[in-house]
Design a protein around this motif. Structure first.
Motif, mmCIF file in Angstrom:
data_model
loop_
_atom_site.group_PDB
_atom_site.id
_atom_site.type_symbol
_atom_site.label_atom_id
_atom_site.label_comp_id
_atom_site.label_asym_id
_atom_site.label_seq_id
_atom_site.Cartn_x
_atom_site.Cartn_y
_atom_site.Cartn_z
ATOM 1 N N ALA A 61 8.590 11.399 7.137
ATOM 2 C CA ALA A 61 7.961 11.423 8.312
ATOM 3 C C ALA A 61 6.574 12.084 8.371
ATOM 4 C CB ALA A 61 8.759 12.169 9.296
ATOM 5 N N TRP A 65 -0.543 9.430 7.113
ATOM 6 C CA TRP A 65 -1.292 8.057 7.093
ATOM 7 C C TRP A 65 -1.838 7.661 8.544
ATOM 8 C CZ3 TRP A 65 -2.835 4.560 3.639
ATOM 9 C CH2 TRP A 65 -2.412 4.890 2.215
ATOM 10 N N TYR A 66 -1.190 8.185 9.710
ATOM 11 C CA TYR A 66 -1.689 7.658 10.919
ATOM 12 C C TYR A 66 -2.769 8.755 11.273
ATOM 13 C CZ TYR A 66 -2.149 6.813 15.846
ATOM 14 O OH TYR A 66 -2.725 6.448 16.764
ATOM 15 N N GLY A 67 -2.801 10.097 10.981
ATOM 16 C CA GLY A 67 -3.540 10.991 11.379
ATOM 17 C C GLY A 67 -5.030 10.981 10.543
ATOM 18 N N SER A 68 -4.828 11.447 9.259
ATOM 19 C CA SER A 68 -5.651 11.555 8.372
ATOM 20 C C SER A 68 -6.490 10.430 8.001
ATOM 21 C CB SER A 68 -5.363 12.482 7.211
ATOM 22 O OG SER A 68 -4.622 13.635 7.476
ATOM 23 N N PHE A 69 -5.468 9.053 7.462
ATOM 24 C CA PHE A 69 -6.203 8.127 7.059
ATOM 25 C C PHE A 69 -6.375 6.991 7.999
ATOM 26 C CE2 PHE A 69 -3.434 9.546 3.500
ATOM 27 C CZ PHE A 69 -4.535 10.787 2.953
ATOM 28 N N ARG A 70 -6.071 7.187 9.335
ATOM 29 C CA ARG A 70 -6.015 6.264 10.441
ATOM 30 C C ARG A 70 -5.486 4.992 9.991
ATOM 31 N NH1 ARG A 70 -7.210 8.816 14.589
ATOM 32 N NH2 ARG A 70 -6.870 6.765 15.729
ATOM 33 N N ASN A 71 -4.432 4.981 9.374
ATOM 34 C CA ASN A 71 -4.084 3.630 9.253
ATOM 35 C C ASN A 71 -2.346 3.511 9.720
ATOM 36 O OD1 ASN A 71 -3.024 1.393 7.831
ATOM 37 N ND2 ASN A 71 -4.244 1.621 5.981
ATOM 38 N N ASP A 106 1.322 4.099 -2.918
ATOM 39 C CA ASP A 106 0.820 5.221 -2.655
ATOM 40 C C ASP A 106 1.447 6.657 -3.752
ATOM 41 O OD1 ASP A 106 -0.802 7.444 -1.491
ATOM 42 O OD2 ASP A 106 1.138 7.800 -0.070
ATOM 43 N N LEU A 107 0.433 7.337 -3.924
ATOM 44 C CA LEU A 107 0.839 8.614 -4.904
ATOM 45 C C LEU A 107 2.082 9.339 -4.413
ATOM 46 C CD1 LEU A 107 -0.319 9.937 -7.209
ATOM 47 C CD2 LEU A 107 -1.803 11.038 -5.793
ATOM 48 N N TYR A 108 2.089 9.513 -2.962
ATOM 49 C CA TYR A 108 3.139 10.324 -2.665
ATOM 50 C C TYR A 108 4.248 9.579 -1.913
ATOM 51 C CZ TYR A 108 -0.323 14.043 -2.317
ATOM 52 O OH TYR A 108 -1.235 14.986 -2.465
ATOM 53 N N GLN A 153 0.862 -1.295 -0.043
ATOM 54 C CA GLN A 153 -0.266 -0.012 -0.097
ATOM 55 C C GLN A 153 0.906 1.283 -0.080
ATOM 56 O OE1 GLN A 153 -2.833 -0.665 3.210
ATOM 57 N NE2 GLN A 153 -4.164 0.762 2.452
ATOM 58 N N GLY A 200 3.466 21.831 4.167
ATOM 59 C CA GLY A 200 2.351 20.699 4.158
ATOM 60 C C GLY A 200 2.582 19.566 3.201
ATOM 61 N N ARG A 201 1.588 19.271 2.418
ATOM 62 C CA ARG A 201 1.876 18.045 1.509
ATOM 63 C C ARG A 201 2.391 18.330 0.267
ATOM 64 N NH1 ARG A 201 -2.111 13.115 0.838
ATOM 65 N NH2 ARG A 201 -0.638 11.658 1.120
ATOM 66 N N ASN A 202 2.614 19.773 -0.002
ATOM 67 C CA ASN A 202 3.344 20.110 -1.364
ATOM 68 C C ASN A 202 4.809 19.503 -1.385
ATOM 69 O OD1 ASN A 202 1.140 21.481 -1.945
ATOM 70 N ND2 ASN A 202 2.061 23.554 -1.035
#
Lengths: 284, 428
Positions: A237, A243-249, A52-54, A48, A230-232
């Motif tokens: 890290a 992934w932990y915070g926004s996607f809860r994975n 991932d795109l990023y 996964q 940010g994500r730009n």
């Protein structure tokens, strides 16, 4: 006395317990998070992450930031350290204190300070505007201009973390005996020769320490990037955090963590190999 | 550095826990809402002042919110009395069995007049009430009055279309040389809700089923053109009130609570208006915040009485007057003492909900812990199509696969505006 034999072990026991409890234990848990799913072994998390795109960008940006920031910091810190050595004692202390101020600033605060400089209505654009050099404010931190974004983050990182390299190198410079340099001078060595043949070889253990520390920290770079870009400008890290915070994975987040761990371990070994310090040159 | 941040988070969690450990314990009210320091202070100083018991209001970020409740459940040691959060904060807790049933609380509060749709959301797909509706908000648009002369011919704020919004942005760009539209597309912005609740429903009257339809393709093409006039710093914005107040953008879309500062501080400089209309209508998303009680809460009676207090009409009106981004969920008369900015927002909110072409879009229900991955589908689609300029069709097809997997894994049936489905909501 045989009684003494266990004493050293007893003395390091507290730190071993601390280390096992607060470093090894979470490490094992992070590994399990990444390779287990409901008790079953799996490599899905890594898959996964890899898809991932990023992910490719995060790896590239982390490595690029490290490759740019760490050498600049080393050269800068070495220059500053040598300059300090040439100053009289009082001046030396004053400058050392001033140059190490960024050490006392949290990286989040440093990020916010630099954000105030680079943002659209920030100090930089205000100054350029007031000087008549710019009509429409320039966007330094947009996703559309990765170069200026990268330069801004690299600048902030250099400002924030050069001091730690400086402190290590200054302490290394101070234990190099003065006589060696003076002897070289007597034999007609130029300042450049003295730096290359005397100072740098003797400074090697400090350079090794500084490089290892800075590189490992550079792989973990987070707060400054998060505030400025940010994500730009995804880095490893910040992706773990997202992934932990926004996607809860937590699984994928832990996989990102393990990538950082792997990179750190590999470069530490590399430095140990490349900058091998002869036993007699180790500070005792 | 991560460890520093997490250490701070742990310290922040530990302090109130210790404070609550000895002596007469105040009721701990943990909330992901009203987090900005001024709002939290208003909450403590005015809104909660009328409550008889001692309450400690602790605002936290959504991640530590969920983690702390789950940690207490796992440890079997409970300190939190009441939980306040938006709908999306609760599914992870309900799934872990961490939320107490509030059927008895609701029975006592029935007469307050909660809308039935909100109560249904509060059951989180279970047979029991898991949270009691607390306050509602939505997303609207705010414009700087300086931008109004550049409105395209024949356009009016109350019936603006997405095409006119693009034209507006273009007019502004041609006049000022700046890209003055703005969206909260930063890491903590709510951009995913724009796609789920506004853009998709406005073009396709759907969120999931029509994800890769021809209308969706046309929609992304159009949005890519609109984005040419959006301030590139948008990908770092979180709360649009800040760039609005700074003058970095002149026209912005965001959550009411994240716009209200601009309206409150300078009501004469800004106007609030409903979201634009697309070919399929005016998509919009109501946001619901709720109050829950964790299982094992130390003083349930006190927790229930706090929920009773917070859902009284007069408390809800005080909250709106003092803080402003959230509106009552119970029947309450707003009175005439509302500040001008708040009144403007309230009018835009009701105009948006009441417009005849409205396509209300609910928050995702039944996704459980896959909620985050669901948002990721929309954000990644946006990043690839709009920011990286990839061709629309293949991106939609690939992301539709990811979306289908999430729907099947969670088994979530369709929610409005999609037509009801048997079993997992299909992606056509």
């Amino acid at each position: 006395m045989p009684r003494r034999r266990w004493l050293p072990y007893l003395l390091i026991l507290p730190s071993v317990v601390f280390f096992a409890l607060f470093f090894v234990n979470p490490l094992v848990q992070a590994i399990l998070l990444a390779v287990q799913d409901g008790g079953a072994w799996t490599l899905d998390r890594f898959r996964q992450m890899g898809l991932d795109l990023y992910f490719p960008e995060a790896v590239r940006n982390t490595l690029a930031l490290t490759a740019v920031v760490v050498p600049v910091q080393l050269v800068l810190a070495l220059g500053l350290g040598l300059l300090l050595g040439a100053l009289p004692r009082g001046g030396r202390d004053a400058f050392l204190y001033i140059w190490t101020i960024p050490l006392g600033v949290s990286d989040l605060a440093a990020g916010i300070a630099w954000l105030a400089i680079f943002t659209e209505r920030g100090y930089l654009n205000s100054v350029l505007g007031a000087l008549g050099l710019m009509e429409v404010p320039r966007l330094w931190l947009g996703y559309h201009d990765p170069v200026s974004l990268f330069v801004a983050v690299a600048l902030a990182e250099v400002w924030r973390a050069t001091a730690i390299v400086l402190v290590i190198l200054v302490s290394g410079l101070q234990i190099i005996p003065r006589e060696l340099g003076e002897a070289a001078e007597v034999f007609g060595a130029s300042p450049w020769q003295r730096l290359r043949r005397v100072t740098l070889p003797l400074l090697r253990p400090s350079i090794q320490t500084a490089l290892m520390l800075r590189t490992v920290l550079a792989f973990e770079v987070f707060a400054v990037v998060q505030t400025l870009a940010g994500r730009n400008l995804p880095v490893l890290a910040s992706e773990a955090y997202t992934w932990y915070g926004s996607f809860r994975n937590p699984g994928v987040a832990a996989s990102y963590g393990l990538v950082i761990l792997g990179l750190s371990a590999a470069t530490t070994l590399l430095y140990l190999q490349l900058l091998k310090v002869r036993p007699e040159a180790r500070p005792s | 550095m991560v460890s520093l941040v997490s250490a701070l988070a742990v310290a922040a969690l530990a302090v109130p826990a210790l404070a609550g450990a000895g002596g007469s314990q105040p009721l701990i009210f943990l909330s992901t809402q009203l987090r900005p320091i001024e709002e939290a202070q208003k909450m403590r100083d005015t809104v909660l002042r009328g409550y008889v018991g001692a309450v400690e209001f602790i605002p936290v970020e959504p991640v530590p919110f969920v983690d702390r409740v789950l940690a207490e459940q796992r440890a079997g040691r409970f300190s939190i009395g009441v939980l306040g959060g938006v709908h999306g904060d609760f599914p992870a807790l309900a799934e872990a069995g961490a939320l107490d049933s509030l059927d008895d609380v609701l029975a006592a509060l029935r007469s307050r007049g909660f809308p039935e749709s909100f109560l249904k959301l509060g059951r989180l797909g279970t047979d029991h009430q898991r949270y009691i509706p607390w306050m509602q908000a939505t997303y609207i648009m705010v414009a700087n009055r300086q931008a109004l002369p550049y409105l395209p011919d024949g356009a009016s704020l109350s019936s603006l279309t997405y095409d006119q919004l693009r034209q507006w942005g273009q007019n502004l760009y041609e006049a000022t040389g700046r890209r003055l539209l703005g969206f909260p597309a930063g890491p903590t912005g709510l951009m995913h809700r724009f796609f789920q609740g506004y853009l998709y429903p406005s073009y396709t009257a759907s969120v999931v089923t029509e994800f890769r339809s021809a209308q969706a393709e046309a929609m992304w093409e159009a949005f890519r053109q609109l984005w040419a006039y959006v301030n590139p710093q948008s990908t770092s914005y979180a709360f649009m009130q800040e760039p609005l107040l700074a003058g970095e953008v002149w026209v912005a879309w965001d959550h009411t609570a994240r716009l209200i500062d601009a309206l409150r501080q300078r009501p004469d400089d800004f106007v609030a208006f409903p979201a634009p209309v697309g070919p399929a209508g005016r998509g919009f998303m109501p946001v619901l915040a709720g109050l829950a009680i964790p299982k094992g809460a130390p003083d349930r009676a006190a927790a229930v009485s706090l929920i009773d207090y917070l859902t009284r009409p007069e408390t809800q009106v005080t909250l709106l007057q003092e803080i402003g981004g959230f509106f009552p969920v119970v029947e309450a008369s707003l009175g005439s003492s509302l500040p001008a900015g708040v009144r403007m927002a309230a009018e835009a909110v009701s105009a948006q909900a009441a417009s005849p072409e409205a396509v209300p879009s609910l928050l995702p229900v039944g996704l459980g812990t896959l909620d985050g991955e669901f948002n990721r589908v929309y954000l990644d689609t946006f990043t690839r199509i709009v920011l990286r300029n990839q061709p629309v069709r293949p991106v939609l097809d690939q992301q539709a696969e990811a979306l289908r997997r999430i729907m099947q894994q969670s088994g979530a049936p369709c929610w409005p505006p999609d037509q009801p489905s048997d079993g997992a909501c299909p992606v056509q």
